[in-house]
Design a protein around this motif. Sequence first.
Motif, short mmCIF file in Angstrom:
data_model
loop_
_atom_site.label_atom_id
_atom_site.label_comp_id
_atom_site.label_asym_id
_atom_site.label_seq_id
_atom_site.Cartn_x
_atom_site.Cartn_y
_atom_site.Cartn_z
N VAL A 1 0.28 3.55 12.20
CA VAL A 1 -0.70 3.25 11.16
C VAL A 1 -1.89 2.55 11.80
CG1 VAL A 1 0.38 1.04 10.59
CG2 VAL A 1 -1.05 2.18 8.90
N ASP A 2 -3.08 2.92 11.37
CA ASP A 2 -4.33 2.28 11.80
C ASP A 2 -5.24 2.23 10.58
OD1 ASP A 2 -6.55 1.27 13.01
OD2 ASP A 2 -6.76 2.87 14.50
N VAL A 3 -5.26 1.07 9.90
CA VAL A 3 -5.95 0.97 8.62
C VAL A 3 -6.80 -0.30 8.59
CG1 VAL A 3 -4.22 2.25 7.32
CG2 VAL A 3 -3.96 -0.22 7.59
N SER A 4 -7.75 -0.32 7.67
CA SER A 4 -8.57 -1.49 7.39
C SER A 4 -8.79 -1.57 5.89
CB SER A 4 -9.91 -1.43 8.12
OG SER A 4 -10.67 -0.32 7.66
N SER A 5 -9.07 -2.81 5.39
CA SER A 5 -9.23 -2.96 3.95
C SER A 5 -9.83 -4.33 3.67
CB SER A 5 -7.88 -2.81 3.25
OG SER A 5 -8.04 -2.87 1.85
N LYS A 6 -10.03 -4.60 2.39
CA LYS A 6 -10.45 -5.91 1.90
C LYS A 6 -9.21 -6.74 1.62
CE LYS A 6 -15.03 -6.34 1.08
NZ LYS A 6 -15.83 -7.55 1.35
N ASP B 1 -8.84 -0.63 -1.47
CA ASP B 1 -9.94 -0.39 -0.54
C ASP B 1 -9.46 0.06 0.84
OD1 ASP B 1 -11.77 -1.25 -2.48
OD2 ASP B 1 -11.44 -3.35 -1.93
N MET B 2 -8.22 0.47 0.95
CA MET B 2 -7.67 0.80 2.27
C MET B 2 -8.29 2.08 2.82
SD MET B 2 -3.66 1.18 3.39
CE MET B 2 -3.36 -0.53 2.96
N GLN B 3 -8.63 2.04 4.12
CA GLN B 3 -9.17 3.19 4.84
C GLN B 3 -8.40 3.31 6.16
OE1 GLN B 3 -11.79 4.94 3.53
NE2 GLN B 3 -12.09 3.53 1.81
N GLY B 4 -8.25 4.56 6.65
CA GLY B 4 -7.62 4.72 7.95
C GLY B 4 -6.75 5.96 8.01
N LEU B 5 -5.75 5.91 8.87
CA LEU B 5 -4.87 7.06 9.07
C LEU B 5 -3.47 6.58 9.38
CD1 LEU B 5 -4.44 7.38 12.44
CD2 LEU B 5 -6.83 8.03 12.24
N ALA B 6 -2.50 7.50 9.21
CA ALA B 6 -1.10 7.19 9.47
C ALA B 6 -0.39 8.48 9.85
CB ALA B 6 -0.44 6.55 8.25
N ARG B 7 0.73 8.32 10.60
CA ARG B 7 1.57 9.46 10.99
C ARG B 7 3.03 9.07 10.82
NH1 ARG B 7 -2.24 9.72 15.22
NH2 ARG B 7 -0.77 8.71 16.65
N LEU B 8 3.84 9.99 10.32
CA LEU B 8 5.25 9.73 10.07
C LEU B 8 6.09 10.83 10.70
CD1 LEU B 8 7.62 8.32 8.56
CD2 LEU B 8 7.12 9.83 6.61
N ARG B 9 7.21 10.38 11.31
CA ARG B 9 8.20 11.32 11.84
C ARG B 9 9.58 10.77 11.49
NH1 ARG B 9 9.31 12.90 18.18
NH2 ARG B 9 10.81 14.60 17.79
N LEU B 10 10.36 11.57 10.74
CA LEU B 10 11.68 11.15 10.29
C LEU B 10 12.70 12.16 10.82
CD1 LEU B 10 13.30 9.19 8.46
CD2 LEU B 10 12.99 10.85 6.61
N LYS B 11 13.73 11.65 11.52
CA LYS B 11 14.73 12.52 12.13
C LYS B 11 16.11 12.18 11.56
CE LYS B 11 14.54 13.49 16.44
NZ LYS B 11 14.56 13.39 17.93
N ILE C 1 -6.36 8.21 4.98
CA ILE C 1 -6.38 7.28 3.84
C ILE C 1 -7.82 6.94 3.50
CG2 ILE C 1 -5.53 5.08 2.96
CD1 ILE C 1 -3.37 5.19 5.12
N ASP C 2 -8.19 7.08 2.23
CA ASP C 2 -9.54 6.79 1.78
C ASP C 2 -9.45 6.21 0.37
OD1 ASP C 2 -12.23 6.56 1.44
OD2 ASP C 2 -12.61 8.71 1.18
N GLY C 3 -9.94 4.98 0.20
CA GLY C 3 -9.89 4.34 -1.10
C GLY C 3 -8.49 4.12 -1.62
N GLY C 4 -7.55 3.90 -0.72
CA GLY C 4 -6.17 3.67 -1.13
C GLY C 4 -5.38 4.92 -1.44
N VAL C 5 -5.96 6.11 -1.22
CA VAL C 5 -5.27 7.37 -1.47
C VAL C 5 -5.01 8.04 -0.13
CG1 VAL C 5 -5.36 9.62 -2.59
CG2 VAL C 5 -6.34 7.62 -3.72
N LEU D 1 -1.73 4.90 -3.46
CA LEU D 1 -1.02 3.66 -3.16
C LEU D 1 -1.19 2.60 -4.23
CD1 LEU D 1 -1.77 3.47 0.68
CD2 LEU D 1 0.28 4.33 -0.44
N PRO D 2 -2.40 2.34 -4.76
CA PRO D 2 -2.51 1.30 -5.80
C PRO D 2 -1.74 1.65 -7.07
CG PRO D 2 -4.67 1.80 -4.86
CD PRO D 2 -3.72 2.85 -4.37
N GLN D 3 -1.76 2.93 -7.48
CA GLN D 3 -1.08 3.34 -8.70
C GLN D 3 0.37 3.72 -8.47
OE1 GLN D 3 -2.58 3.01 -11.60
NE2 GLN D 3 -4.46 2.35 -10.57
N ARG D 4 0.78 3.78 -7.20
CA ARG D 4 2.15 4.13 -6.84
C ARG D 4 2.55 5.48 -7.44
NH1 ARG D 4 5.11 0.26 -4.61
NH2 ARG D 4 7.06 1.20 -5.39
N GLN D 5 1.67 6.47 -7.24
CA GLN D 5 1.89 7.82 -7.74
C GLN D 5 1.85 8.81 -6.57
OE1 GLN D 5 2.33 8.94 -11.09
NE2 GLN D 5 2.58 6.77 -11.60
#
Length: 766
Positions: free
Chosen positions: A565-570, A580-590, A637-641, A664-668
């Motif tokens: 994860v590499d994110v920034s926010s208020k 206000d979260m911005q950034g990117l993430a990667r997931l690998r599940l085995k 990730i842009d604006g928490g989505v 992410l904010p609405q947990r949907q």
Amino acid sequence: MELPDMRFKYLKYLAFALGGLSTVIAAGALYLHATFDGLRLAAELTHFAKQRHQRTLRIEGPVELSMFPRLRLQLPAGTLSGRNSTSEFIGFEQASVSVRLLPLLTRRVVVERVEIDGLRMALLRDKAGKLNAADLLGTDDNAPPPSGNEPFDLDIRALVIERGAITWTDERAGRQLALSDLSIETGRLGQTADGRVNASARLTRAEPATDMHLEVESAYRVGESEGPLRLRQLRVTARGNLAGWQALDAESAVSELEWADDGPSIIQGGSLQVRGKSTGGPFELRANAPRLALTPTGPEAESIDASLRLDGKLRGGSVRLRLTDLQPADGGLVGGKLATDLDLRMASGRLAGNLAGPIRWRAASRQLELPSLAGDLNFSPARPGTSLLKFASEADARVDLQRNSAGGHFTLRSEQQQAKGSWTLPRFDAAAIGFEIDVNRLDADALLATQPARGPAADKAENDRFDLSALHGLDLDGTIRFGHLKLAGLKLEQVKLPISLHGGRLVSAGHSLSLYGGSLEGSLNIAADDGRASYRAYLQNADLAPLLVDLGARQKVAGTANFFVDVSSKAESRSSLLRDMQGLARLRLKGGSVPGIDIGQAIREWRGPIGTRQGARRAHRERESTAVGELTASFRIDGGVARSTDLKADSGMLRISGAGEIDLPQRQIDYLTRVTLLVIPLGPDSGPLVSLRGVTLPIRIKGPFDGPDWHLEPGANLPSTVLSAGQAAARSLPRVIPRSVTQAVGRVVKKAVPTPEKAAEEAVSE
């Protein structure tokens, strides 16, 4: 009868004598006024300054003499240079000197009153430690001794200075300050004198930023029979800002000070009181010494008391000190005992206790040592219902005034916890504290948890906000290490947490820890000024099932996770952190499973809608899951989505791809997956599924995180063989599936695919 005549006769003689004397004085004054040469006197003063002190005195005009209301010399603007220099040392706009009449007849000046307006003085101590006024003060060894022919005999009855300004430059220490708006008024000054002094000035300094208004008042007595100097009711006040401390109001008082050059100097009733505001909030400092003797070998005191009270919003409480039996020893000082009482309030709880030990001052190396402080400290966590923590404490400290630094060590022990550490203060003028702390175990949830909200609306909003003001006013560099740490319900081990805090910016670069069979490395950055925060981390090979159980998550996803994860926010509040979260993430599940649905069973149930190209909905089912060999996805990730277009997953039976978004904010969640059936599961109803092998079905996951629904998208583009088989299957399906069939299928599914609860329990037990 002659007595009255004789009395009047003597009175007549006395009147004649006084009249004659008045005539002589008046005649002398008229003669002096008539013969006074102001230019010649200015020239003689200039010559004296050059010959006696190697300084240049310039007087802009003649010296004038006035007879009324007193005999007074009026000086125009003038300057006095430095010794063997052309730079200005003293200057003034105008000055007047009241002198006695009779000594002037012998060409000597005896001063009674001095008034100076617009005084300027530039004091300098060079790198060798020499003061530029040493020759005037009689402390310069190279200055010639007095010749005995000086034209001044100072016996000043009063000194008045208005609108003065003095600058002080210390090249050795690299310091500079200035006094402006200087006003001084004294009584008599001389070898024997008794009077009062009142002075006021404005003190300014660039670094550290200082702007203070000072006032001094005292009664004094100077006399050979009673010692060189005695001050009574000395009072010094200071108000303003000093080095980050705002609205300071300080007052120091001494009942009586007897200053002696050879014997001990005695200070009676000394006290100090300082009020002000720092970044931590309002504070008050008090100190007093009933009797302090300044001997040639050092000060002596039976006791000195001091206290500090803090009233900040986040930090508060009091610290009380008592030093007893202070006396000189081995070229320095020793104190029998320094007792410290603490009662400090913090956001995480309350710290109270006491420390005591000896104290030593080494004059040669200018070091203050606290070699052995010991006592007990108690910590009461802020969270209700938690137990009191008791620590046996040991500490030592050393203050090096020669290097302007300090440092020390400490140890805290309780029944279950132990903390050891060290601290350093490299420079007094830049209070940046360095530290190293090792803690064997800590339950941070018990220490950092705040009390629950008191009301639904306002208190919720208040508890949602992050107060970053605590980051201001602190300069820290160091590392905290934990053997075992519990935080946010997680069990962490081998935690290494570097901390750098300067100018309201917190940086933790390169922190690392072990958790649930995996490891995490990351960097955190928080700025208190604009509330911006950024985080970059990589989680490797963590067992996801027990991790989510300890987090309290309802979704029991199993498997080994790798997450970047590499994110920034208020960081103003918990809500803004996600919004206000911005950034990117990667997931690998085995080797994991996705909870909420059994895809094979869902396809069996959807045979009818598949054949008729109709949509279908299947609710989230807690006891179902789908085994996944490997799942990968990346997110923007842009604006928490968080949006993803490259979801991929596969198992022995299925291949899945998809795209969608997570709010992410609405947990949907709203994800459209494309599921391809690779292997037909065995079972009594597997025959009709043969036509679906290799066919991709659109299935949408939509709803809240904790339990989204699964939707078969209508109008799927399917081969005709699949449609005909599906329609036949739909006609042949009984309206109600026999209970014996469903129970048999359930037993087979349970044996083939473990439930998330069972996977989580097995992971925790391991």
